[in-house]
Design an enzyme around this catalytic site. Structure first.
Site, PDB file in Angstrom:
ATOM      1  N   CYS A   1       0.601  -1.394  -0.210  1.00 43.21           N
ATOM      2  CA  CYS A   1      -0.153  -0.287  -0.087  1.00 43.21           C
ATOM      3  C   CYS A   1       0.536   1.190   0.036  1.00 43.21           C
ATOM      4  CB  CYS A   1      -0.840   0.448   0.999  1.00 43.21           C
ATOM      5  SG  CYS A   1      -2.074   1.392   0.980  1.00 43.21           S
TER       6      CYS A   1
ATOM      7  N   CYS B   1      -3.680  28.274 -23.636  1.00 43.98           N
ATOM      8  CA  CYS B   1      -4.543  27.379 -22.791  1.00 43.98           C
ATOM      9  C   CYS B   1      -4.499  25.606 -23.015  1.00 43.98           C
ATOM     10  CB  CYS B   1      -5.598  28.386 -22.876  1.00 43.98           C
ATOM     11  SG  CYS B   1      -6.499  27.635 -21.680  1.00 43.98           S
TER      12      CYS B   1
END
Length: 278
Positions: free
Chosen positions: A108, A129
């Site tokens: 994990c 952009c």
């Protein structure tokens, strides 16, 4: 040993053994092919083939690259901590006997402790952009993943706010991961030119400023040659091309709310329009 520079949040997790909030990490849902390396020292840690979905909120792996991960008793006296065997960076914890996979092991890991290196080819384009640039590339054939961020500046870990101040040197840039068996770099270059005004010198559309300039960041000599080829084709067609060519440098990923912006908003670009040229 010299290590990579870390942000304050990266230090909190990697050096001081903190934990990022579940389901917020960059790689929780990453399904691309490649390897995961240590954010602090770049040592290879995990292969994408060993990653699985455990629905725990953090990236999960049922195996590590041999010798890459060290297990040590956690300070809480119950869990087993995992750290990078090369530099000791905190990764997370390992759990056994949960029966998620036949290996019965779950590493994990905090996304922030990792850096992902894809197996696929990658290209970098700046055409105003980055919302609009990404909009067209993420829909292109052969493209497997896109991300928006900043490239070409002199500030590490720039924020969107810093780049908007127009003095960091960065351009709003889109990273394009693609499968070269389905799309060529030439295909991407053509799409780049066909989706913005490559003759504009002061920005793109209504977005004015150095961060909005047109640029192809090439990763090698072949990419540079292809970009030069299409600039020449356009010039022969009578266009005055303002697009710059620069070697690719560090790509700093922008904040999460910028990623796949128009897909999440459900709208279309205001300053990028497709126009067939080639």
């Amino acid at each position: 040993m010299k290590y990579n520079k870390l942000t304050a949040e990266e230090e909190r997790v990697i050096l001081h053994k903190g934990t990022e909030r579940p389901f917020t990490g960059e790689y929780v849902n990453n399904k691309r092919s490649g390897i995961y390396v240590c954010k602090r020292c770049d040592a290879p840690l995990y292969r994408s083939t060993d990653k699985f979905d455990s629905d725990c909120g953090w990236p999960s792996f049922d195996d590590e690259i041999t010798g890459a991960v060290k297990r040590i008793p956690d300070a809480d006296g119950m869990r087993t901590e995992i750290v990078c065997a090369n530099c000791g960076a905190h990764l997370g914890h390992v759990f056994l006997h949960e029966r998620f996979t036949p290996k019965d092991t779950r590493h994990c890991v905090n996304s922030i402790s990792l850096k992902f290196i894809p197996d696929l080819d990658v290209a970098y384009f700046a055409s105003g952009c980055f919302w609009g640039t990404e909009y067209y590339f993420m829909k292109a054939k052969g493209v497997t993943h896109t991300a928006v961020g900043f490239m070409g500046g002199h500030v590490d870990h720039p924020t969107y706010e810093q780049v908007c101040q127009k003095n960091s040197g960065h351009l709003e840039t889109t990273q394009v991961d693609y499968n070269s068996t389905q799309a060529s770099y030439e295909d991407l270059v053509k799409l780049f030119f066909e989706t913005h005004d490559f003759t504009q010198t002061n920005g793109q559309g209504p977005d004015i400023g150095p961060q909005y300039l047109s640029c192809i960041f090439y990763s090698d000599a072949e990419q540079k040659a292809i970009a030069e080829k299409y600039i020449k084709i356009l010039e022969n067609k009578g266009y005055k091309v303002a697009t710059k060519l620069k070697p690719a440098s560090t790509f700093w990923k922008a904040e999460d709310y910028h990623q796949q912006y128009y897909e999440h908003k459900g709208s279309t670009p205001y300053c990028h329009i497709y126009k067939k040229i080639f």
